[in-house]
Design an enzyme around this catalytic site. Structure first.
Site, mmCIF file in Angstrom:
data_model
loop_
_atom_site.group_PDB
_atom_site.id
_atom_site.type_symbol
_atom_site.label_atom_id
_atom_site.label_comp_id
_atom_site.label_asym_id
_atom_site.label_seq_id
_atom_site.Cartn_x
_atom_site.Cartn_y
_atom_site.Cartn_z
ATOM 1 C CG ASP A 101 -4.029 -0.268 -2.247
ATOM 2 O OD1 ASP A 101 -4.822 -0.856 -1.495
ATOM 3 O OD2 ASP A 101 -4.398 0.553 -3.108
ATOM 4 C CG ASP A 123 -10.476 2.794 -2.270
ATOM 5 O OD1 ASP A 123 -9.859 2.469 -1.231
ATOM 6 O OD2 ASP A 123 -10.087 2.512 -3.416
#
Ligand SMILES: *[C@@H]1O[C@H](CO)[C@@H](O)[C@H](O)[C@H]1NC(C)=O
Ligand SMILES: *[C@@H]1O[C@H](CO)[C@@H](O)[C@H](O)[C@H]1NC(C)=O
Ligand SMILES: *[C@@H]1O[C@H](CO)[C@@H](O)[C@H](O)[C@H]1NC(C)=O
Length: 277
Positions: free
Chosen positions: A160, A221
């Site tokens: 990430d 997301d």
């Protein structure tokens, strides 16, 4: 002479490709599996949620279910841990430690569990100083983390991009790719790099990213809502010309997880998402 030049050129090309390509032979088709995030997020209270918290039992149960229902036979071959698996501090040697109450058997044993079922084992980290949920990140620990994941027999790393300057991404993501390669273990590499540059599309060069990552998140997301599914579809629709020439075996755009089966997702939404993904 001409032959020699051609040979030299070939050697040079090989040299260039071996120093700039990820080239781990993985992800010849887009990777498919099960990931915990949109169903269980960072739920770490296992007293309140014994069957739905981030612990080894959750991942074992999902692995069992993948095999029982036969998802593995149609290509869903991996189980992925997301954020919130580690302790809040590294050990005295700077090595990441899995939370001892929630992963009492340790990650190597969990990987073994997956491998016995014929599944791959994926883990999560973040290139920044901390993960998105505040656990230790890999920044300045790239080498030790890559070695740790290899020692745990991890097959896939999602890296990430929270808590790091976006201008460091073109340095950090390739660096982790290099460290993964140096372990000698083929580890599929998923980068969140371009997803953190949504507001700076001019900084996103998929031809470069595709040399360092097997797959990468392009956009926001996902969550379990139609609004989110549609926003992603619309983004991919608008960016097809940029996306289509830059993917292929070993390098894939990742529109994020299927949220099919989650609370709030009707059959019609599920069919739409599945079809487009
Ligand atoms: C590391 O990179 C080299 C050169 O690109 C490649 O041949 C090799 O298979 C890679 N190894 C792993 C473990 O990814
Ligand atoms: C491990 O997780 C539990 C919650 O399940 C938490 O209370 C504990 O503080 C965590 N341990 C460490 C060392 O981070
Ligand atoms: C889900 O995604 C949509 C679209 O990006 C966003 O507007 C919404 O705030 C998100 N919901 C949650 C709960 O994060």
């Amino acid at each position: 002479m001409r032959l020699f030049l051609a040979h030299l050129l070939l050697v040079l090309l090989l040299l260039i490709s071996s120093t700039t390509c990820l080239d781990n032979g993985l992800a010849r088709t887009p990777p498919m599996g099960w990931m915990s995030w949109t169903a269980f997020y960072c739920e770490t209270d296992c007293n309140k949620h014994p069957d739905g918290c981030i612990n080894e039992d959750l991942y074992k149960a999902m692995a069992d279910q993948i095999v029982i229902d036969g998802y593995n036979l149609v290509g869903y071959k991996s189980v992925h841990i997301d954020d919130c698996w580690s302790e809040m501090e590294r050990d005295a040697n700077g090595v990441l430690v899995a939370n001892k109450t929630r992963f009492p058997s340790g990650m190597k044993k969990l990987a073994k569990y997956m491998h016995r079922l014929g599944l791959n084992f994926g883990i999560y980290e973040d290139y920044g100083t901390k993960t998105c949920a505040g656990y230790p990140g890999s920044y300045k620990h790239e080498k030790v983390d890559a070695e740790t994941f290899a020692a745990w027999d991890v097959d896939y790393l999602k890296l990430d991009g929270c808590n790091i300057d976006e201008d460091l991404m073109p340095i950090g993501y390739p660096l982790m790719g290099k460290e993964l390669n140096a372990t000698g273990r083929p580890i599929m590499y998923s980068c969140s790099w371009p997803a953190y540059l949504i507001n700076h599309p001019e900084k996103v060069d998929y031809n470069v990213i595709g040399k360092h990552c097997n797959t990468w998140r392009n956009f926001d997301d996902i969550n379990s809502s139609w609004k989110s599914i549609v926003s992603i579809i619309s983004y991919y629709d608008k960016n097809q010309d940029k996306h289509i020439p830059t993917h292929g075996p070993g390098k894939w755009h990742d529109p994020d997880m299927l949220v099919i089966g989650n609370k709030g997702i009707t059959d019609a939404m599920a069919i739409s998402q599945f079809t487009i993904w």
